[in-house]
Write a protein that holds these residues in place. Structure first.
Motif, short mmCIF file in Angstrom:
data_model
loop_
_atom_site.label_atom_id
_atom_site.label_comp_id
_atom_site.label_asym_id
_atom_site.label_seq_id
_atom_site.Cartn_x
_atom_site.Cartn_y
_atom_site.Cartn_z
N LYS A 1 0.51 -1.31 0.05
CA LYS A 1 -0.13 -0.64 -0.06
C LYS A 1 0.62 1.43 0.08
O LYS A 1 0.96 2.61 0.07
CB LYS A 1 -1.08 0.10 1.58
CG LYS A 1 -1.87 -1.28 0.87
CD LYS A 1 -3.02 -0.97 2.00
CE LYS A 1 -2.94 -1.64 3.78
NZ LYS A 1 -2.53 -2.68 3.52
N THR A 2 1.70 1.38 0.86
CA THR A 2 2.78 2.71 0.98
C THR A 2 3.49 3.00 -0.57
O THR A 2 3.02 3.99 -0.87
CB THR A 2 4.26 1.79 1.63
OG1 THR A 2 4.27 0.73 2.64
CG2 THR A 2 4.90 3.23 1.85
N ASP B 1 -2.94 6.47 6.17
CA ASP B 1 -2.49 5.11 6.57
C ASP B 1 -3.14 4.58 7.28
O ASP B 1 -3.10 5.17 8.53
CB ASP B 1 -0.91 5.27 5.92
CG ASP B 1 -0.52 3.64 5.68
OD1 ASP B 1 -1.69 3.08 5.68
OD2 ASP B 1 0.60 3.23 4.97
N GLU B 2 -3.29 3.00 6.93
CA GLU B 2 -4.16 2.69 8.37
C GLU B 2 -5.32 3.28 8.87
O GLU B 2 -5.69 3.58 10.68
CB GLU B 2 -3.43 2.14 9.61
CG GLU B 2 -1.40 1.65 9.18
CD GLU B 2 -1.36 -0.08 9.44
OE1 GLU B 2 -2.18 -0.50 9.59
OE2 GLU B 2 -0.33 -0.59 8.64
MG MG Z 1 1.01 -0.33 5.43
#
Ligand code: MG
Ligand code: ADP
Length: 257
Positions: free
Chosen positions: A79-80, A197-198
């Motif tokens: 995802k990053t 993120d998260e």
């Molecule tokens: Mg991540």
């Protein structure tokens, strides 16, 4: 030789939303379809990323087309890079070099109107924020990007306006950033790209109020927002919908959800 992470490539991907951009099947698709800087693609390649994962295949073009995104994909699926690669590309050039250009272009000594933090990535923990920061450094290779992992120490440096005017990307937990906002030692009015993120953790009780404060401090008229998460409970998705505008939703591995 460098170890290359094993990322499952065969996840099922579901997309919803209006005018969902076409996915990419290789990173080199990006240079023909979007004018990605060759250096950026080299950095991707040199870090052992050969084939885009499912979330990258859909997430990268969607963000490159300046859309808001809800991205749900299991832990370890990259995802990053899905959001960092578009951010670096959309930022164009480092603030420090834009600064120089604007100084030669005009005789005024004031900072250019587009100065200050342009991309902000929020992460629920300092440890995860540090991992994101390290990914940033990989993509930043060869150019003078200023990426800051917000901490006590870097926060103190950023309290100087001339220092933070040269920052391109900040990675932070909500807590530290809210404290800086309240102290007036940071401003987010020039942020153009905001990533949660998260997001399942950032938008749940405990963090929600802080995250909301940060989102509402990003006051630029044109802020691209994206939420990335391994899970997206209905309550979290409702809050995300409220924050995003006309998002494309990309869900990977729906079967196990
Ligand atoms: Mg991540
Ligand atoms: P997530 O945020 O979805 O949990 P990460 O972004 O932390 O996943 O990536 C997990 C691992 O996979 C990292 O070690 C990262 O460097 C690696 N990775 C990411 N994208 C690729 C790719 N396209 N090919 C190979 N490895 C990748």
């Amino acid at each position: 030789p460098k170890a290359i992470a094993k990322v499952p490539l065969s996840h099922r991907v579901t997309t919803t939303g209006s005018n969902v951009p076409e996915s990419i099947s290789s990173f080199s698709d990006l240079s023909s379809r979007y004018s990605i800087a060759p250096q950026l693609l080299r950095n991707v390649e040199q870090n052992g990323y050969a084939i885009p994962t499912g979330i990258q295949a859909y997430g990268i073009p969607t963000l490159l087309e300046s859309r808001d995104v809800t991205a749900v994909s299991p832990t370890g699926t990259g995802k990053t890079l899905s959001y960092l690669l578009p951010i670096f590309s959309l930022l164009g050039s480092p603030s420090s070099s834009r600064d120089k250009k604007s100084k030669t272009a005009s005789s005024t000594s004031s900072a250019p109107s587009g100065s200050g933090i342009r991309a902000l990535i929020l992460s629920p923990t300092q440890e995860l924020a540090a991992q994101i920061y390290n990914e940033c450094l990989k993509l930043a290779q060869g150019r003078k990007w200023k990426v800051v992992l917000y901490s006590k120490a870097t926060g103190a440096t950023l309290a100087q306006k001339d220092v933070r005017d040269k920052v391109d990307i900040v990675v932070s937990t909500p807590l530290r950033l809210v404290a800086a906002l309240q102290e007036g030692t940071i401003e987010l009015n020039n942020v153009r790209h905001l990533i949660l993120d998260e997001a399942d953790r950032l938008l749940e009780e405990g963090f929600l109020e802080q995250t909301r404060e940060i989102v509402s401090s990003c006051t630029h008229l044109d802020v691209q927002k994206a939420v990335f998460s391994a899970t997206m409970p209905a309550g979290v998705e409702a809050i995300a919908k409220d924050i995003l505008s006309d998002p494309v939703r990309v869900v990977v591995g729906l079967k196990d959800a």
